[in-house]
Design an enzyme around this catalytic site. Sequence first.
Site, PDB file in Angstrom:
ATOM      1  N   ARG A  62      -4.398  17.096  18.381  1.00 31.24           N
ATOM      2  CA  ARG A  62      -4.883  16.650  19.953  1.00 31.24           C
ATOM      3  C   ARG A  62      -4.699  15.101  19.955  1.00 31.24           C
ATOM      4  O   ARG A  62      -4.800  14.908  21.172  1.00 31.24           O
ATOM      5  CB  ARG A  62      -6.444  17.121  19.724  1.00 31.24           C
ATOM      6  CG  ARG A  62      -6.748  18.428  19.370  1.00 31.24           C
ATOM      7  CD  ARG A  62      -8.350  18.495  19.017  1.00 31.24           C
ATOM      8  NE  ARG A  62      -8.698  19.842  18.573  1.00 31.24           N
ATOM      9  CZ  ARG A  62      -8.720  20.321  17.449  1.00 31.24           C
ATOM     10  NH1 ARG A  62      -8.297  19.397  16.450  1.00 31.24           N
ATOM     11  NH2 ARG A  62      -9.322  21.644  17.118  1.00 31.24           N
ATOM     12  N   ARG A  91      -3.900   8.809   7.315  1.00 32.68           N
ATOM     13  CA  ARG A  91      -4.498   8.592   6.304  1.00 32.68           C
ATOM     14  C   ARG A  91      -3.471   7.688   5.441  1.00 32.68           C
ATOM     15  O   ARG A  91      -2.131   8.088   5.540  1.00 32.68           O
ATOM     16  CB  ARG A  91      -4.777   9.897   5.740  1.00 32.68           C
ATOM     17  CG  ARG A  91      -5.857  10.608   5.767  1.00 32.68           C
ATOM     18  CD  ARG A  91      -7.323   9.910   5.651  1.00 32.68           C
ATOM     19  NE  ARG A  91      -8.449  10.705   5.868  1.00 32.68           N
ATOM     20  CZ  ARG A  91      -9.073  10.730   7.187  1.00 32.68           C
ATOM     21  NH1 ARG A  91      -8.443   9.889   8.332  1.00 32.68           N
ATOM     22  NH2 ARG A  91     -10.160  11.381   7.395  1.00 32.68           N
ATOM     23  N   GLU A 113      -8.878   2.693   0.242  1.00 39.11           N
ATOM     24  CA  GLU A 113      -9.816   1.940   0.970  1.00 39.11           C
ATOM     25  C   GLU A 113     -11.310   1.579   0.174  1.00 39.11           C
ATOM     26  O   GLU A 113     -11.809   2.659  -0.386  1.00 39.11           O
ATOM     27  CB  GLU A 113     -10.129   2.667   2.251  1.00 39.11           C
ATOM     28  CG  GLU A 113      -8.744   3.194   3.258  1.00 39.11           C
ATOM     29  CD  GLU A 113      -8.894   3.683   4.292  1.00 39.11           C
ATOM     30  OE1 GLU A 113      -9.898   4.139   4.688  1.00 39.11           O
ATOM     31  OE2 GLU A 113      -7.950   3.874   5.145  1.00 39.11           O
ATOM     32  N   HIS A 149     -10.013   0.900   9.406  1.00 44.78           N
ATOM     33  CA  HIS A 149     -10.101   2.468   9.728  1.00 44.78           C
ATOM     34  C   HIS A 149     -11.002   2.738  10.807  1.00 44.78           C
ATOM     35  O   HIS A 149     -12.269   3.194  10.319  1.00 44.78           O
ATOM     36  CB  HIS A 149     -10.723   3.038   8.149  1.00 44.78           C
ATOM     37  CG  HIS A 149     -10.452   4.531   8.265  1.00 44.78           C
ATOM     38  ND1 HIS A 149     -10.191   5.394   7.013  1.00 44.78           N
ATOM     39  CD2 HIS A 149     -10.457   5.297   9.361  1.00 44.78           C
ATOM     40  CE1 HIS A 149      -9.884   6.608   7.597  1.00 44.78           C
ATOM     41  NE2 HIS A 149     -10.114   6.529   8.805  1.00 44.78           N
ATOM     42  N   ILE A 150     -10.787   1.915  11.922  1.00 45.63           N
ATOM     43  CA  ILE A 150     -11.970   2.344  13.086  1.00 45.63           C
ATOM     44  C   ILE A 150     -11.348   3.085  14.059  1.00 45.63           C
ATOM     45  O   ILE A 150     -11.600   2.799  15.161  1.00 45.63           O
ATOM     46  CB  ILE A 150     -11.998   0.794  13.371  1.00 45.63           C
ATOM     47  CG1 ILE A 150     -10.777  -0.012  13.825  1.00 45.63           C
ATOM     48  CG2 ILE A 150     -12.970  -0.117  12.390  1.00 45.63           C
ATOM     49  CD1 ILE A 150     -10.952  -1.410  14.719  1.00 45.63           C
ATOM     50  N   GLY A 151     -10.530   3.985  13.958  1.00 45.24           N
ATOM     51  CA  GLY A 151      -9.840   4.760  14.796  1.00 45.24           C
ATOM     52  C   GLY A 151     -10.781   5.368  15.743  1.00 45.24           C
ATOM     53  O   GLY A 151     -10.490   5.322  16.985  1.00 45.24           O
TER      54      GLY A 151
HETATM   55  C1  GLV Z   1     -11.352   9.462  10.428  1.00 49.09           C
HETATM   56  O1  GLV Z   1     -10.575   8.855   9.969  1.00 49.09           O
HETATM   57  C2  GLV Z   1     -11.352  10.990  10.518  1.00 49.09           C
HETATM   58  O2  GLV Z   1     -10.787  11.746  10.135  1.00 49.09           O
HETATM   59  O3  GLV Z   1     -12.195  11.335  11.704  1.00 49.09           O
END
Ligand code: GLV
Length: 319
Positions: free
Chosen positions: A157, A238, A267, A286-288
């Site tokens: 997605r 990842r 991390e 890691h702030i996606g």
């Molecule tokens: C973040 O990395 C997630 O998998 O939601």
Amino acid sequence: MKSKIYITRKLPDYIIKKYEEKYEITMWNQAETPVPRDVLLKEVADADALFSTLSEEINDELFEVGKNLKVVSNLAVGFDNIDLKAAHKYGVPVTNTPDVLTETTADLTFALLMATARRLIEGSKCIEENKWENWAPFMLAGTDVHHKTIGIVGMGRIGEAVAKRAKGFNMNIIYHNRSRKADFEIAVEADYYDFDELIEEADFVVSLLPLTNETKEKFNKAVFKKMKNSAIFINVSRGGVVNEGDLYNALVSEEIRAAGLDVFADEPIQNDHPLVSLDNVVALPHIGSASVETREKMINLCFDNIDAVLSGKKPLTEI
Ligand code: GLV
């Protein structure tokens, strides 16, 4: 007696309040530091539901202690921190947070791609460090995004949402995935490529691969070697899908131009991480999916999953 939910991070009161009447809620007392393992194991011993994050390893040891657990609700779409076989063995359903974070993570992916291509962080540092003395024709000249080829590896997605953004920038879209997606190919005019062909062809290689035994260190020396010398590598999935030593060498030896990384193998990283020392790396912690709106939606979905299971219903988003 109320069922007990154990939450592994401190969440804001305005969210917790909504659930306190119905459930006994116990939380680790810090928002930014993961719960120590011994505390977690003690707390799950009498918990009916575990609300976890990607920092906790959910494995045999935990299920063995958590005899009352009826559900594990993980605040992430990725679930490489969870041993699904163990969950299955103990009969505990596990849920994640798909969909609600798709657009937000795609925004970050595209922001990182643009920041890396156009050297935004270097530009900002240049002013912070008072190094902007004059305008110069090639000062901080980056590379174009529009009309370039984006190669998306892992077309779920989020990949589709990234492709839509790329289309808006008139990019040529190619992708690799375990299965082809005919409707998507037509909708954004994307072409399916073999992995090897994609990495040779793409100007931007974007990793959206989940971390599994098959994808571990998929991006390694041989792969970086095949990329164009002008290629930019973006990883928002990842860190474990990359051999970071090989990526470092590829960047230093100019086998590829730059990298934008939101994720790392181990991390959190510190500023002594070799990749962070490079000017052509944009590193994010890691702030996606980190927008307030989306994090609230993710948390609510975690609670909805728990509430469904504890009320005898099917979870909404079981893995
Ligand atoms: C973040 O990395 C997630 O998998 O939601």
